[in-house]
Design a protein around this motif. Structure first.
Motif, short mmCIF file in Angstrom:
data_model
loop_
_atom_site.label_atom_id
_atom_site.label_comp_id
_atom_site.label_asym_id
_atom_site.label_seq_id
_atom_site.Cartn_x
_atom_site.Cartn_y
_atom_site.Cartn_z
N ILE A 124 -7.50 8.72 5.73
CA ILE A 124 -7.20 7.06 5.58
C ILE A 124 -8.60 6.66 6.04
O ILE A 124 -8.10 7.13 7.92
CB ILE A 124 -5.47 6.78 6.15
CG1 ILE A 124 -4.97 7.51 4.88
CG2 ILE A 124 -5.27 5.29 6.00
CD1 ILE A 124 -3.12 7.35 5.87
N VAL A 135 0.80 3.82 -2.60
CA VAL A 135 -0.06 5.62 -2.29
C VAL A 135 1.06 5.74 -2.60
O VAL A 135 0.90 7.18 -3.36
CB VAL A 135 -0.36 5.58 -0.79
CG1 VAL A 135 -0.62 7.07 -0.96
CG2 VAL A 135 -1.42 4.75 -0.76
N VAL A 189 -7.98 5.65 1.69
CA VAL A 189 -7.35 4.53 1.69
C VAL A 189 -7.89 4.21 2.52
O VAL A 189 -8.09 4.85 3.31
CB VAL A 189 -6.19 4.48 2.12
CG1 VAL A 189 -5.39 3.33 2.72
CG2 VAL A 189 -5.19 5.11 1.38
N ALA A 248 0.89 -0.81 0.12
CA ALA A 248 -0.16 -0.44 -0.36
C ALA A 248 0.74 1.38 0.03
O ALA A 248 0.75 2.27 -0.55
CB ALA A 248 -0.91 0.27 1.32
#
Length: 117
Positions: free
Chosen positions: A72, A35, A43, A31
Motif C-alpha cells: 500500500i 479490496v 494499492v 477502497a
C-alpha cells in the motif's frame, strides 16, 4: 484511491498504457470494499479524503486476510516528515508526495511490484 477525479484520471493515464488494470475508488470506505471483493496487487492511497481517510482505510485493509504484506503506497500532498511517519506507522509501505515526477512514480510502483525493466 483518491477523492479528486483529475488525480485519479492522471494515474489511470500513466498506468493503463503499460498494461496495468486499474480500479478506482473515491474514498477509503469504497477502497476497503473493493479490496475485500477483488484484491489488487497494489494499492495507491491518498491520505486526506472525505468519509474515510487513507490512514483509516489502510488500517482496515491491513486487517483483511492476506493483506499483511501486500503493498500500500501513500500518495499525498502532505510531505512533512511526521506525515510520512504516520503513513508508515499505519501500515503503508512507502510514500510519495504530490506533485510527483512520473519517472519517480513508475520507479516506486515497479519496485513494490517487484518488476524490473
Amino acid at each position: 484511491v483518491e477523492d479528486h477525479d483529475d488525480a485519479r484520471h492522471l494515474l489511470v493515464q500513466l498506468l493503463t498504457p503499460l498494461g496495468f488494470v486499474v480500479e478506482q475508488a473515491a474514498d477509503g470506505s469504497e477502497a476497503v470494499a473493493q479490496v475485500a471483493d477483488a484484491p489488487p496487487d497494489l494499492v495507491i492511497m491518498d491520505w486526506r479524503m472525505p468519509k474515510m481517510d487513507g490512514l483509516e482505510a489502510t488500517r482496515a485493509i491491513r486487517a483483511l486476510p492476506g493483506w499483511e504484506g501486500k503493498p500500500i503506497l501513500a500518495m499525498t500532498a502532505n510531505a512533512f516528515v511526521e506525515d510520512r511517519r504516520r503513513c508508515l506507522d499505519v501500515g503503508m509501505n512507502d510514500f510519495m508526495s504530490k506533485p510527483f515526477a512520473p519517472e519517480a512514480f513508475f520507479e516506486l510502483v515497479l519496485r513494490w511490484l517487484s518488476i524490473s525493466v
